[in-house]
Design an enzyme around this catalytic site. Structure first.
Site, mmCIF file in Angstrom:
data_model
loop_
_atom_site.group_PDB
_atom_site.id
_atom_site.type_symbol
_atom_site.label_atom_id
_atom_site.label_comp_id
_atom_site.label_asym_id
_atom_site.label_seq_id
_atom_site.Cartn_x
_atom_site.Cartn_y
_atom_site.Cartn_z
ATOM 1 N N LYS A 88 0.848 -1.177 0.000
ATOM 2 C CA LYS A 88 0.000 0.000 0.000
ATOM 3 C C LYS A 88 0.888 1.233 0.000
ATOM 4 O O LYS A 88 1.944 1.233 0.632
ATOM 5 C CB LYS A 88 -0.822 -0.044 1.290
ATOM 6 C CG LYS A 88 -1.950 0.911 1.368
ATOM 7 C CD LYS A 88 -2.690 0.786 2.688
ATOM 8 C CE LYS A 88 -3.492 2.049 2.886
ATOM 9 N NZ LYS A 88 -3.932 2.244 4.230
ATOM 10 N N PRO A 103 4.743 8.169 1.033
ATOM 11 C CA PRO A 103 4.977 7.415 -0.204
ATOM 12 C C PRO A 103 6.414 6.883 -0.298
ATOM 13 O O PRO A 103 7.324 7.409 0.362
ATOM 14 C CB PRO A 103 4.726 8.458 -1.301
ATOM 15 C CG PRO A 103 3.905 9.523 -0.650
ATOM 16 C CD PRO A 103 4.336 9.545 0.786
ATOM 17 N N ASN A 104 6.603 5.879 -1.099
ATOM 18 C CA ASN A 104 7.925 5.290 -1.390
ATOM 19 C C ASN A 104 8.658 4.799 -0.149
ATOM 20 O O ASN A 104 9.886 4.786 -0.110
ATOM 21 C CB ASN A 104 8.830 6.293 -2.143
ATOM 22 C CG ASN A 104 8.182 6.757 -3.426
ATOM 23 O OD1 ASN A 104 7.606 5.933 -4.152
ATOM 24 N ND2 ASN A 104 8.217 8.031 -3.700
ATOM 25 N N ARG A 105 7.904 4.443 0.859
ATOM 26 C CA ARG A 105 8.485 3.908 2.112
ATOM 27 C C ARG A 105 9.379 4.922 2.837
ATOM 28 O O ARG A 105 10.139 4.558 3.720
ATOM 29 C CB ARG A 105 9.276 2.608 1.859
ATOM 30 C CG ARG A 105 8.385 1.457 1.336
ATOM 31 C CD ARG A 105 7.379 1.062 2.414
ATOM 32 N NE ARG A 105 6.468 -0.008 1.998
ATOM 33 C CZ ARG A 105 5.222 0.183 1.556
ATOM 34 N NH1 ARG A 105 4.741 1.400 1.443
ATOM 35 N NH2 ARG A 105 4.464 -0.838 1.250
ATOM 36 N N LEU A 106 9.310 6.194 2.426
ATOM 37 C CA LEU A 106 10.085 7.222 3.146
ATOM 38 C C LEU A 106 9.211 7.814 4.244
ATOM 39 O O LEU A 106 8.862 8.995 4.235
ATOM 40 C CB LEU A 106 10.559 8.312 2.177
ATOM 41 C CG LEU A 106 11.786 7.966 1.355
ATOM 42 C CD1 LEU A 106 12.309 9.201 0.609
ATOM 43 C CD2 LEU A 106 12.917 7.419 2.239
#
Ligand SMILES: Cc1cc2nc3c(=O)[nH]c(=O)nc-3n(C[C@H](O)[C@H](O)[C@H](O)COP(=O)(O)O)c2cc1C
Length: 214
Positions: free
Chosen positions: A9, A190-193
């Site tokens: 997700k 977003p983007n696991r950051l």
């Protein structure tokens, strides 16, 4: 084997920036709690995972309801003789965590648990419906019981015994106040950051604030 590797997700609902956070983690907890409540009040916003170090040396986690929080800390109620109660008596180091899926947030609190005052526990017990009061009396929480029937029969007997009478708090039931030492806020990005901001209590009782790598 159930392969869940496609469960993925992107978190996009919010952000947590140093420029907008208060100096005190309780203020931020308060803000987040009410934002989650306003966003989606249908869930149990006050449900938290409570982890203790057991007498067997293993950590154990279970869900408990947060009933109060303020500058002093976080309060929940339980049976002092339960597995968690016995664990806390031996080692008061405790961890509380919240996962608020609706706003993609997590809060992890490390702290020290201590029993709330008798007055505080009496007050909260008194506010509960009679059924819950009797349930607390009948249940030797975490002990083995012979059957569901045994519990229901015991409750019936208590209902008869206490009919029209005041139901007082059993001494083995009450609150714990968790005084926080470290509070970590996690906001999915977003983007696991993801944003992770940790508040750590210093010797002079100020909070040191650091960003952690996601
Ligand atoms: C949503 C939810 C709320 C719960 N609230 C409480 C609570 O406020 N106090 C409590 O003692 N147990 C509560 N429980 C039950 C605990 O998870 C646990 O089963 C119980 O406290 C015994 O834990 P222990 O044997 O590890 O001490 C709740 C469970 C759920 C799923």
């Amino acid at each position: 084997m159930n392969d869940l590797s496609n469960y993925r997700k992107s978190y996009e609902k919010s952000e947590l920036l140093e420029s907008t956070i208060p100096e005190d983690p309780i203020n931020l907890f308060n803000k987040w709690f009410h934002e989650v409540e306003d966003f989606d009040g249908s869930g149990e916003v006050n449900a938290m995972t409570v982890s203790t170090i057991g007498l067997d040396g293993f950590p154990k986690s279970r869900v408990v309801l947060l009933k109060k929080f303020n500058e002093e800390g976080f309060v929940f109620y339980t049976n002092y003789n339960s597995e968690k109660g016995r664990a806390i008596a031996k080692n008061p180091n405790i961890c509380l965590s919240f996962f608020w899926e609706s706003l993609e947030r997590q809060v992890i609190i490390k702290g020290i648990a201590q029993k709330t005052s008798e007055n505080n526990s009496d007050g909260y017990f008194e506010s509960r419906p009679d059924g819950s009061k009797l349930g607390a009396i009948v249940s030797n929480q975490s002990e083995i019981v012979p059957s569901r029937n045994y519990l229901e029969k015991s409750l019936k007997q208590l209902e008869i015994k206490f009919e029209g009478k005041e139901i007082l708090r059993p001494k083995n039931w009450g609150g714990y106040l968790v005084t926080p030492l470290e509070v970590e806020f996690w906001q999915g990005r977003p983007n696991r950051l993801h944003d992770r901001i940790r508040y750590a209590l210093q010797e002079d009782f100020t909070w040191q604030i650091n960003r952690l790598a996601p």
